[in-house]
Design a protein around this motif. Structure first.
Motif, PDB file in Angstrom:
ATOM      1  N   LYS A   1       2.630   1.685  -3.326  1.00 25.36           N
ATOM      2  CA  LYS A   1       1.658   2.148  -4.325  1.00 25.36           C
ATOM      3  C   LYS A   1       1.473   3.662  -4.216  1.00 25.36           C
ATOM      4  O   LYS A   1       1.386   4.368  -5.226  1.00 25.36           O
ATOM      5  CB  LYS A   1       0.322   1.433  -4.137  1.00 25.36           C
TER       6      LYS A   1
ATOM      7  N   TYR B   1       0.960  -7.120 -13.032  1.00 29.44           N
ATOM      8  CA  TYR B   1       1.805  -8.075 -12.318  1.00 29.44           C
ATOM      9  C   TYR B   1       2.706  -8.788 -13.316  1.00 29.44           C
ATOM     10  O   TYR B   1       2.358  -8.998 -14.470  1.00 29.44           O
ATOM     11  CB  TYR B   1       0.974  -9.068 -11.507  1.00 29.44           C
TER      12      TYR B   1
ATOM     13  N   VAL C   1      -4.397  -6.663  -9.201  1.00 26.94           N
ATOM     14  CA  VAL C   1      -5.652  -6.453  -9.923  1.00 26.94           C
ATOM     15  C   VAL C   1      -6.576  -5.528  -9.132  1.00 26.94           C
ATOM     16  O   VAL C   1      -7.186  -4.595  -9.677  1.00 26.94           O
ATOM     17  CB  VAL C   1      -6.345  -7.805 -10.202  1.00 26.94           C
ATOM     18  N   ASP C   2      -6.687  -5.749  -7.834  1.00 29.21           N
ATOM     19  CA  ASP C   2      -7.588  -4.949  -7.001  1.00 29.21           C
ATOM     20  C   ASP C   2      -7.118  -3.509  -6.837  1.00 29.21           C
ATOM     21  O   ASP C   2      -7.915  -2.631  -6.464  1.00 29.21           O
ATOM     22  CB  ASP C   2      -7.737  -5.590  -5.614  1.00 29.21           C
ATOM     23  N   ASN C   3      -5.835  -3.267  -7.096  1.00 29.37           N
ATOM     24  CA  ASN C   3      -5.276  -1.936  -6.854  1.00 29.37           C
ATOM     25  C   ASN C   3      -4.797  -1.238  -8.125  1.00 29.37           C
ATOM     26  O   ASN C   3      -4.040  -0.267  -8.058  1.00 29.37           O
ATOM     27  CB  ASN C   3      -4.134  -2.030  -5.857  1.00 29.37           C
ATOM     28  N   GLY C   4      -5.247  -1.726  -9.267  1.00 30.53           N
ATOM     29  CA  GLY C   4      -4.944  -1.052 -10.522  1.00 30.53           C
ATOM     30  C   GLY C   4      -3.502  -1.147 -10.957  1.00 30.53           C
ATOM     31  O   GLY C   4      -3.004  -0.283 -11.687  1.00 30.53           O
TER      32      GLY C   4
ATOM     33  N   GLU D   1      -0.876 -15.978  -6.055  1.00 24.50           N
ATOM     34  CA  GLU D   1      -2.281 -15.582  -6.184  1.00 24.50           C
ATOM     35  C   GLU D   1      -2.589 -14.367  -5.319  1.00 24.50           C
ATOM     36  O   GLU D   1      -3.342 -13.468  -5.727  1.00 24.50           O
ATOM     37  CB  GLU D   1      -3.194 -16.747  -5.824  1.00 24.50           C
TER      38      GLU D   1
ATOM     39  N   ARG E   1      -1.028 -11.399  -7.113  1.00 31.34           N
ATOM     40  CA  ARG E   1      -1.778 -11.157  -8.353  1.00 31.34           C
ATOM     41  C   ARG E   1      -3.083 -10.445  -8.040  1.00 31.34           C
ATOM     42  O   ARG E   1      -3.439  -9.450  -8.684  1.00 31.34           O
ATOM     43  CB  ARG E   1      -2.060 -12.477  -9.087  1.00 31.34           C
ATOM     44  N   LYS E   2      -3.789 -10.951  -7.037  1.00 30.00           N
ATOM     45  CA  LYS E   2      -5.068 -10.350  -6.662  1.00 30.00           C
ATOM     46  C   LYS E   2      -4.870  -8.930  -6.143  1.00 30.00           C
ATOM     47  O   LYS E   2      -5.662  -8.022  -6.449  1.00 30.00           O
ATOM     48  CB  LYS E   2      -5.759 -11.197  -5.599  1.00 30.00           C
ATOM     49  N   TYR E   3      -3.793  -8.718  -5.378  1.00 30.81           N
ATOM     50  CA  TYR E   3      -3.528  -7.361  -4.881  1.00 30.81           C
ATOM     51  C   TYR E   3      -3.340  -6.413  -6.058  1.00 30.81           C
ATOM     52  O   TYR E   3      -3.886  -5.302  -6.071  1.00 30.81           O
ATOM     53  CB  TYR E   3      -2.282  -7.341  -3.997  1.00 30.81           C
TER      54      TYR E   3
ATOM     55  N   ASP F   1       0.834  -1.207   0.000  1.00 31.16           N
ATOM     56  CA  ASP F   1       0.000   0.000   0.000  1.00 31.16           C
ATOM     57  C   ASP F   1       0.867   1.255   0.000  1.00 31.16           C
ATOM     58  O   ASP F   1       0.601   2.220  -0.737  1.00 31.16           O
ATOM     59  CB  ASP F   1      -0.922   0.023   1.225  1.00 31.16           C
TER      60      ASP F   1
END
Length: 290
Positions: A219, A252, A246-249, A239, A242-244, A216
């Motif tokens: 970012k 990866y 995608v969820d945070n624009g 995973e 990757r999910k972080y 965070d």
């Protein structure tokens, strides 16, 4: 489309393979995009670009640089950088100047803790004239009389032991940490961006683990991507990152961290994302040089 966005050549002091050999090997592995991201070095980037010019592969200019983030050592990848950028070159020169001046300081600190270390062994292990931590650690681990030392007990002279001792004893604030100049994460991210590059945090599973708040913070500083797929990451870690992303624009990436014999398990192209196209698109979107 296969890619490998984290490769070290002999311009890294713990690498050994020329860029021409890396490119030829990558073509045999059917890699279409690679990034030769040497430790605090862009010396081999132009050679790689020239050699790959008329071949069926694209080389992305890159570097990997150690940074300090609130007392924690992290690795930052910069993609699509302008290798002639003055501020970037000054930053790299400043890092190496600090390391060169810190060799005696590091060896003296190691000896002060009761460990035997020979300066010759340190430099014999480094491919360049200024050693990385791995060279100091190797020189410690090959000494039999260090085997029962509290910091070394149970370790052997292999890459896993080098990594373990690096984290447990040489990290920022640890017992064998001899500080030399290291840019802060916030500062280096600005330098990469100003050089037209794209900052991506390397192997978070190694340095960050589940401390997601660090991602965070990075970012907020301006990172654009996360190396979610890495040789030593578990499926669960990949995973999670990757999910972080995608969820945070963020995008990866994947990287083998190929070094040659120093990391024999890290084969070129040995790890891929579930969608390599988005990694390449992300780098090209944010770089002003590609």
């Amino acid at each position: 489309m296969k890619v490998d966005l984290h490769i070290h050549s002999n311009a890294s002091s713990d690498g050994e393979v020329s860029v021409s050999d890396i490119i030829d090997m990558s073509i045999k592995e059917d890699l279409k995009y690679i990034a030769i991201a040497d430790h605090e070095s862009i010396d081999n980037v132009q050679n790689a670009l020239d050699y790959a010019k008329y071949k069926d592969i694209t080389v992305i200019p890159a570097a990997e640089i150690f940074v300090s983030h609130k007392g924690k050592l992290l690795h930052m990848l910069g993609y699509g950088i302008d290798i002639k950028d003055e501020a970037l070159n000054e930053e790299i020169a400043k890092i190496w100047k600090g390391r060169k001046e810190g060799v005696k300081k590091q060896i003296d600190l190691i000896r002060s803790k009761g460990l035997k270390i020979e300066e010759k062994e340190v430099f014999d292990y480094a491919t360049g004239d200024i050693p990385l931590l791995s060279a100091y650690i190797h020189a410690i681990l090959i000494e039999e009389e260090n085997r029962n030392h509290r910091l070394v007990h149970g370790l052997t002279d292999d890459i896993d032991s080098i990594i373990t001792l690096s984290r447990e004893a040489f990290g920022v604030g640890k017992e064998l940490y001899a500080p030399t100049y290291m840019p802060s994460s916030e500062h280096l991210i600005k330098v990469i961006i100003n050089a037209g590059g794209v900052p991506v945090i390397a192997h978070p599973g190694v340095d960050i683990k589940d401390e997601i708040h660090i991602l965070d913070e990075l970012k907020e500083y301006g990172i654009k991507g996360v190396e979610a797929y890495y040789t030593s990451h578990t499926e669960e870690q990949s995973e999670m990152y990757r999910k972080y992303a995608v969820d945070n624009g963020l995008f990866y990436t994947c990287g083998s961290d190929f070094h040659g014999s120093f990391k024999p398990k890290n084969k070129l192209g040995c790890v891929q994302t579930d969608n390599n196209e988005q990694a390449i698109e992300g780098i090209y979107k944010y770089s002003r040089n590609l």
